[in-house]
Structure formats: structure tokens, C-alpha cells
Design an enzyme around this catalytic site. Structure first.
Site, PDB file in Angstrom:
ATOM      1  N   CYS A   1       5.453  -7.519  -5.910  1.00 41.66           N
ATOM      2  CA  CYS A   1       6.238  -6.308  -5.672  1.00 41.66           C
ATOM      3  C   CYS A   1       7.411  -6.580  -4.740  1.00 41.66           C
ATOM      4  O   CYS A   1       7.237  -6.646  -3.516  1.00 41.66           O
ATOM      5  CB  CYS A   1       5.327  -5.231  -5.084  1.00 41.66           C
ATOM      6  SG  CYS A   1       6.228  -3.759  -4.599  1.00 41.66           S
TER       7      CYS A   1
ATOM      8  N   CYS B   1       8.127  -3.747  -2.156  1.00 43.13           N
ATOM      9  CA  CYS B   1       7.228  -3.662  -1.006  1.00 43.13           C
ATOM     10  C   CYS B   1       7.498  -4.804  -0.037  1.00 43.13           C
ATOM     11  O   CYS B   1       7.432  -4.619   1.167  1.00 43.13           O
ATOM     12  CB  CYS B   1       5.763  -3.773  -1.440  1.00 43.13           C
ATOM     13  SG  CYS B   1       5.384  -2.949  -2.961  1.00 43.13           S
ATOM     14  N   ASP B   2       7.764  -5.978  -0.557  1.00 50.44           N
ATOM     15  CA  ASP B   2       7.697  -7.172   0.288  1.00 50.44           C
ATOM     16  C   ASP B   2       9.014  -7.905   0.486  1.00 50.44           C
ATOM     17  O   ASP B   2       9.085  -8.815   1.310  1.00 50.44           O
ATOM     18  CB  ASP B   2       6.674  -8.158  -0.310  1.00 50.44           C
ATOM     19  CG  ASP B   2       5.303  -7.502  -0.428  1.00 50.44           C
ATOM     20  OD1 ASP B   2       4.993  -6.660   0.415  1.00 50.44           O
ATOM     21  OD2 ASP B   2       4.564  -7.840  -1.374  1.00 50.44           O
TER      22      ASP B   2
END
Ligand code: NAP
Length: 323
Positions: free
Chosen positions: A149, A152-153
């Protein structure tokens, strides 16, 4: 709200239970709620990577192709709007993952561990999840340099060199997004041509931070507690090499979340649920399916939302036909 409807449910089945809360499930909820069906939505587990509330769009960045958002919208923001809209019209949410179903008789029953809920109809919208490379070290390093992701990261990889695996739209979208943070992104693809749409290809190819490594597979993840490199093999020459990167994003496609329905609903060999063409009807009357769980062709938020609308209308008409 968590698991509070048990006694009520035992006495009076819900009109419709919706399993899954991506674009398909929440659109089905909006339509079912506005048809006075007071849907009950099992939206998944926040801690789960495959059944998170909001579905796959919670793991995406800019969505530029969802109509109505000419400037684009972030995936999680879009899903929040879907949810707010469903909540506005008498939808009940339970933030849990369904653990078992019985569709052999009506009313249908679903369980969250030991708690049981029943409904006259079911809409399955459990979506799909990321496919992994199948390397043993993936489990150890996920969250420690390995991710599926970028949204997200990506932030954690500021100024670092990273690898993205895959040659489809997801891989190119992630690679392009990650150049906002990374100093360099190497896209490792097992063939010498991309599957991604032309616009995505053009965008990635013209990005000076993206380098392509063709005919290559990631065969090894290096690092014990934290990823510090990947081993690569050339699929043509067999030559092995190493890339000293601190981040790896896997973007090689998705698998439908249908384990719950094995032996219960008819599915393709690939695990996607079968629906009657032009409708959301599964092989069990009163059980409908929509979104990525039954669509391996289009898999877009807008097509999922459209099929959620179809499922709610099919469900409403089916209920009417039963009375
Ligand atoms: P995809 O189109 O199925 O592409 C998967 C890619 O991963 C392919 O290039 C495939 O290689 C590669 N791959 C598969 N298994 C692999 C393995 N074990 N090891 C190495 N490489 C592997 O999946 P996707 O990119 O997730 O896209 C899915 C659908 O969503 C598509 O219809 C896509 O258009 C859509 N999508 C759209 C957008 C957008 O428009 N914004 C964004 C993301 C996704 P091969 O090419 O050799 O098979």
C-alpha cells in the site's frame, strides 16, 4: 457499533445483510436504505489487510477517474463519503468480519464468531485482496520495508530507493505515486512489456525517478528485521543480481475474498463468484453478489458502485416478489 443486534435478530430477521463495505457494498447500502430495507452492513475488521472497512480504496492514493470529482479525490476520503451517505439513510454498521454463513435455508444466517444474525436476503460484496509473491520472508518483512500500500506507507520511504513489482496499472500507479517520496523507484517486471493502460505507462516512462528492470523477478528479500535489499533473477538469462533498496511494494494483482463461500455459492476456478449475466443473482435465490468479488474484468470503483446499485435493486425486487 459492535455486535449488538443478536437478540433482536434472532426474533426478526433483517431484510438484507450486506457483507463488505467497499464501493459495491456501500452503494448497495445507500440504495437498500433508501428503499426502506434498513440494511445491516458488516464492514470488516480495521486490523485486517484483506477485509478492512472501505475495501481496497482505503489502500489507494489519488482517484482521478471517479465521476463527480474533477480535481480527483483520495481513496479513503471517497469511501468516507460513501459511508456517510449510507449512514444518513438508516444503515446499521457492524465493524466485524463475518466468520461463517449458512445460505441453505431462509432466513439466511451469518455469524461473527458465536454471534448469529439472520436476514431474508444477503448481498455479498467482500471484494478482493492483494496477491503476494509467495516468498517465505514476506510475512516476516511486511510492515518492515515491505508493503502492498503506497498510500499508507509511501511517507516512510522519503529519500530512499525502492522497488515496485508488477507491470499493470496498480504497479505503475504506485511507482508514480512513490516518486513523491523516494529518491529512486525501480519497477521490476517479469516480462518486457507492460500490461498497464497507455496513460499510466506514459506517466511512468516520463518520470525521471522511475527506472524499469525488464524480464526480472524478485526471488529473495534480504534483511532479518528490516528489508535492506532484494535478490533478482533475469527470466531470460537466469543471471542473478541484487538491488540494495530499503523498500519493496508488491503490486501484482488481487484475489477475490470468497473463502467464506466455498461450497456455498458457485464460483469460477479463480474464486470469483458467479452471477447471472446482466444481474447480481448468485445460484442461491435471495443471495446477490456485486463488486470485485464477482468482477475480474473491470474491477473499478465506479463499476463496483454500479454493481452495488444493481444488487440492491435486484434484492428489493426479489423481496417484493416473495410477498
Ligand atoms: P493486473 O492488471 O492483473 O496486473 C498484474 C501485474 O503483475 C501484471 O503485470 C503481471 O505480469 C504481474 N504479476 C502477476 N503475478 C506476478 C508474480 N507472481 N510475479 C511477478 N509479477 C506478477 O493487476 P493490477 O495492476 O492490480 O490491476 C487490476 C485491475 O485494476 C486492472 O483492470 C487495472 O486496469 C485496474 N486498475 C486501474 C487503476 C486506475 O485506472 N487508476 C489503478 C489500478 C488498477 P504479466 O503482465 O506478465 O501478467
Amino acid at each position: 457499533m459492535k455486535g449488538s443486534l443478536m437478540s433482536n435478530t434472532a426474533n426478526s430477521p433483517h431484510n438484507v445483510i450486506i457483507i463488505g463495505s467497499g464501493p459495491a457494498g456501500l452503494t448497495a447500502a445507500i440504495y437498500a436504505a433508501r428503499a426502506n430495507l434498513a440494511p445491516l452492513v458488516f464492514e470488516g475488521e480495521p486490523s485486517s489487510s484483506s477485509d478492512q472497512p472501505g475495501g481496497q480504496l482505503m489502500l489507494t492514493t489519488d482517484v482521478e477517474n471517479y465521476p463527480g470529482f474533477p480535481e480527483g479525490v483520495m481513496g479513503p476520503d471517497l469511501m468516507m463519503k460513501f459511508r456517510e451517505q449510507a449512514a444518513r439513510f438508516n444503515t446499521t454498521f457492524i465493524t466485524e468480519k463475518v466468520t461463517k454463513v449458512d445460505f441453505s435455508k431462509r432466513p439466511f444466517t451469518v455469524w461473527v464468531r458465536d454471534t448469529q444474525y439472520s436476514a431474508q436476503t444477503i448481498i455479498v460484496s467482500t471484494g478482493a485482496q492483494s496477491i503476494m509473491l509467495g516468498l517465505e520472508s514476506e510475512t516476516r518483512l511486511i510492515g518492515h520495508g515491505l508493503s502492498t500500500c503506497a498510500t499508507c506507507d509511501g511517507f516512510f520511504f522519503r529519500g530512499q530507493e525502492i522497488v515496485v513489482v508488477g507491470g499493470g496499472d496498480s504497479a505503475l500507479e504506485e511507482a508514480t505515486f512513490l516518486t513523491k517520496f523516494a529518491s529512486k523507484v525501480t519497477l521490476v517486471h517479469r516480462r518486457d512489456s507492460l500490461r498497464a493502460s497507455k496513460i499510466m505507462q506514459d506517466r511512468a516512462r516520463s518520470n525521471p525517478k522511475i527506472e524499469f528492470k525488464w524480464n526480472s523477478k524478485v526471488t529473495e528479500l534480504l534483511g532479518t528485521d528490516k528489508l535492506n535489499g532484494v535478490g533478482i533473477v533475469d527470466t531470460v538469462t537466469g543471471e542473478r543480481s541484487q538491488l540494495n533498496v530499503t523498500g519493496l511494494f508488491i503490486a501484482i494483482g488481487h484475489r477475490p475474498n470468497t473463502d467464506l463461500f466455498k461450497g456455498v455459492l458457485e464460483m469460477e476456478d479463480t474464486g470469483y463468484l458467479k452471477t447471472r449475466p446482466g444481474s447480481s443473482y448468485t445460484n442461491v435465490p435471495g443471495v446477490f453478489a456485486c463488486g470485485d468479488v464477482q468482477d475480474h474484468t473491470y474491477r473499478q470503483a465506479i463499476t463496483a458502485a454500479g454493481s452495488g446499485c444493481i444488487a440492491a435493486i435486484d434484492c428489493e425486487r426479489w423481496l417484493e416478489s416473495q410477498h
